[in-house]
Design an enzyme around this catalytic site. Structure first.
Site, PDB file in Angstrom:
ATOM      1  N   ARG A 206       0.871  -1.166   0.000  1.00  0.00           N
ATOM      2  CA  ARG A 206       0.000   0.000   0.000  1.00  0.00           C
ATOM      3  C   ARG A 206       0.916   1.226   0.000  1.00  0.00           C
ATOM      4  O   ARG A 206       1.788   1.361   0.868  1.00  0.00           O
ATOM      5  CB  ARG A 206      -0.852   0.016   1.259  1.00  0.00           C
ATOM      6  CG  ARG A 206      -1.657   1.265   1.355  1.00  0.00           C
ATOM      7  CD  ARG A 206      -2.419   1.370   2.646  1.00  0.00           C
ATOM      8  NE  ARG A 206      -3.168   2.617   2.624  1.00  0.00           N
ATOM      9  CZ  ARG A 206      -3.358   3.361   3.707  1.00  0.00           C
ATOM     10  NH1 ARG A 206      -2.882   3.007   4.867  1.00  0.00           N
ATOM     11  NH2 ARG A 206      -4.042   4.472   3.619  1.00  0.00           N
TER      12      ARG A 206
ATOM     13  N   HIS B  20      -7.995   6.854   0.083  1.00  0.00           N
ATOM     14  CA  HIS B  20      -8.873   5.679   0.255  1.00  0.00           C
ATOM     15  C   HIS B  20      -9.282   5.073  -1.088  1.00  0.00           C
ATOM     16  O   HIS B  20     -10.305   4.376  -1.180  1.00  0.00           O
ATOM     17  CB  HIS B  20     -10.187   6.025   0.999  1.00  0.00           C
ATOM     18  CG  HIS B  20     -10.021   6.341   2.448  1.00  0.00           C
ATOM     19  ND1 HIS B  20     -10.817   7.258   3.098  1.00  0.00           N
ATOM     20  CD2 HIS B  20      -9.176   5.865   3.382  1.00  0.00           C
ATOM     21  CE1 HIS B  20     -10.471   7.330   4.366  1.00  0.00           C
ATOM     22  NE2 HIS B  20      -9.459   6.493   4.571  1.00  0.00           N
TER      23      HIS B  20
ATOM     24  N   ARG C 128     -10.201  14.238  12.757  1.00  0.00           N
ATOM     25  CA  ARG C 128      -9.943  15.332  11.808  1.00  0.00           C
ATOM     26  C   ARG C 128     -11.201  16.162  11.603  1.00  0.00           C
ATOM     27  O   ARG C 128     -12.312  15.628  11.600  1.00  0.00           O
ATOM     28  CB  ARG C 128      -9.496  14.787  10.451  1.00  0.00           C
ATOM     29  CG  ARG C 128      -8.208  14.010  10.495  1.00  0.00           C
ATOM     30  CD  ARG C 128      -7.768  13.631   9.077  1.00  0.00           C
ATOM     31  NE  ARG C 128      -6.750  12.614   9.113  1.00  0.00           N
ATOM     32  CZ  ARG C 128      -6.834  11.443   8.482  1.00  0.00           C
ATOM     33  NH1 ARG C 128      -7.896  11.151   7.752  1.00  0.00           N
ATOM     34  NH2 ARG C 128      -5.855  10.573   8.575  1.00  0.00           N
TER      35      ARG C 128
END
Ligand code: AMP
Length: 409
Positions: free
Chosen positions: A98, A187, A248
């Site tokens: 990733r 994402h 966040r």
């Protein structure tokens, strides 16, 4: 083909060993031979968790000071007699990583060579916390498994199909030209996984689908997907933009930054820290970034926990409305990740009053569905609503398989 999937952070490595081939990929029945993690790398008490398929998790601690030792350790667990899942590390034919930021260089997964490594390095400026450990993971694997091909799967790649109208900010254009300041989105692997899964469920070509995918976890983002391609997404230059998240803030008036800086007598990095780590659900509620805790507290009358949930759900609703307008409708809305998969309450708050937009929500079905795949809209609903558990590691394994076999084929 046995593929090691790695997600390397600054002090952690998460891994899965997945076996796939053409047939398994087509049928979606790949085997997950083992999974686990190495946490607290850089300390004398690094924790290693290892779980072979169908077995109990085994954990222990030992000193691990850098990623190479961490990966060596994972390989040792994988080949350990009795407890391991392979006889020899040579059975691992490819490694998929990733990688958080691929900037404008990468719009798809790719085998890592010198040029790709440089591209990932060039993106460090855009993701200073994430791309360096992603590269360490690649370099450490190269030391330990020198002849095994490695593939980078980028969080940003799926959103590279956005057009300038979605990705250019209302800032002086020269900032884009000078520093590549623009919206990238993140994402991507999760949004793409649930899109592909939806196409399977509906038995329709991906290219025909207009979908809004809501990844609601500790980090949250939502994507607008037209004809199978991402045309907009809520995260921007960094993952701070968009939805209200666990810690966040999501979208705020940018004028607040200098205002808070002055009034609270803070330094810039302290404000940055506040926006990223002490805002969102935890900042509003003063209690927790965990939606379960907030749901429980709100049931017991905690007003701030209830307010945090209201704000969270309303922001998701606003984005869905915007994307439905932008695409002139959609075939489906998909919920995924920790909150999206497991919180009927949040899904209900988001979807229940959207009938004017073509969403006929099935509250009963929604209440029954937790942590598994299913449809939560009525049969007659013009816009269908689905819950689809995400599986980023599986998509990384599939992409890795495809890159490696394309190259050798
Ligand atoms: P993730 O980042 O995808 O692991 O998601 C983490 C988030 O999922 C946290 O905010 C959890 O509170 C939330 N979550 C997990 N299980 C549940 C649940 N049963 N109900 C509500 N939220 C949940």
């Amino acid at each position: 083909m046995k593929i090691l999937v790695l997600n390397c952070g600054s002090s952690s490595i998460k891994f899965q060993l997945i076996e796939t081939d053409e047939q398994k990929r087509r049928q979606g029945n790949e085997s997950r031979l083992a999974k686990g993690s190495v946490q607290k790398i850089g300390s004398a008490e690094a924790q290693i968790d290892f779980q072979a398929q169908g077995q109990k998790k085994i954990s222990h601690t030992q000193p691990i000071y850098e990623h190479t030792t961490g990966i060596e350790n994972i390989l040792q667990r994988l080949v350990e007699p009795e407890k391991g899942v392979i006889k020899d590390v040579e059975e691992i034919e490819a490694v998929g990583h990733r990688v958080v930021h691929g900037g404008e260089y990468f719009s798809r997964s790719t085998i890592i060579n010198r040029e790709v490594e440089k591209g990932i390095r060039d993106c460090i400026e855009l993701a200073p916390l994430h791309n360096p450990p992603n590269l360490w993971g690649y370099q450490a694997t190269r030391e330990v498994l020198p002849s095994v091909p490695q593939v980078a799967v980028f969080d940003t790649a799926f959103h590279q199909t956005m057009t300038p109208s979605a990705y250019i900010y209302g800032l002086p254009y020269c900032l884009y030209e000078r520093y590549k300041i623009r919206r990238y989105g993140f994402h991507g692997t999760s949004h793409r996984y649930v899109l592909l899964r939806l196409a399977k469920i509906l038995a329709r070509p991906v290219k025909e689908l207009d979908v809004i995918t809501c990844h609601l976890g500790n980090g949250c983002s939502i994507a607008s997907i037209k004809g199978g391609q991402s045309v907009d997404t809520s995260m921007g230059f960094t993952p701070l933009e968009g939805l209200v998240m666990g810690t966040r803030c999501g979208d705020i008036d940018p004028a607040l930054v200098p205002f808070i800086l002055e009034r609270e007598d803070l330094r810039l990095e302290e404000v940055n820290n506040m926006l990223n780590k002490h805002s969102g659900l935890i900042g509003i509620s003063g209690l927790s970034n965990d939606m379960r805790t907030l749901e429980d507290a709100s049931k017991e009358g905690d007003q701030k926990a209830a307010l945090a949930i209201d704000i969270f759900a309303y922001r998701v609703q606003k984005y869905i409305g915007a994307y439905l307008a932008g695409m002139n409708g959609a075939d489906a809305i998909v919920f995924t990740a920790g909150i999206g998969e497991n919180s009927p309450m949040v899904r209900e708050r988001v979807c229940k009053n959207m009938d004017a937009l073509g969403v006929e929500f099935d509250s009963r079905e929604n209440a029954r569905l937790q942590g598994k795949e299913g449809c939560i809209s009525r049969e007659s609903s013009p816009v269908k609503v689905f819950v689809i558990p995400t599986d980023e590691e599986l998509l990384i394994a599939r992409d890795t398989y495809q890159c490696v076999t394309e190259k050798s084929g």
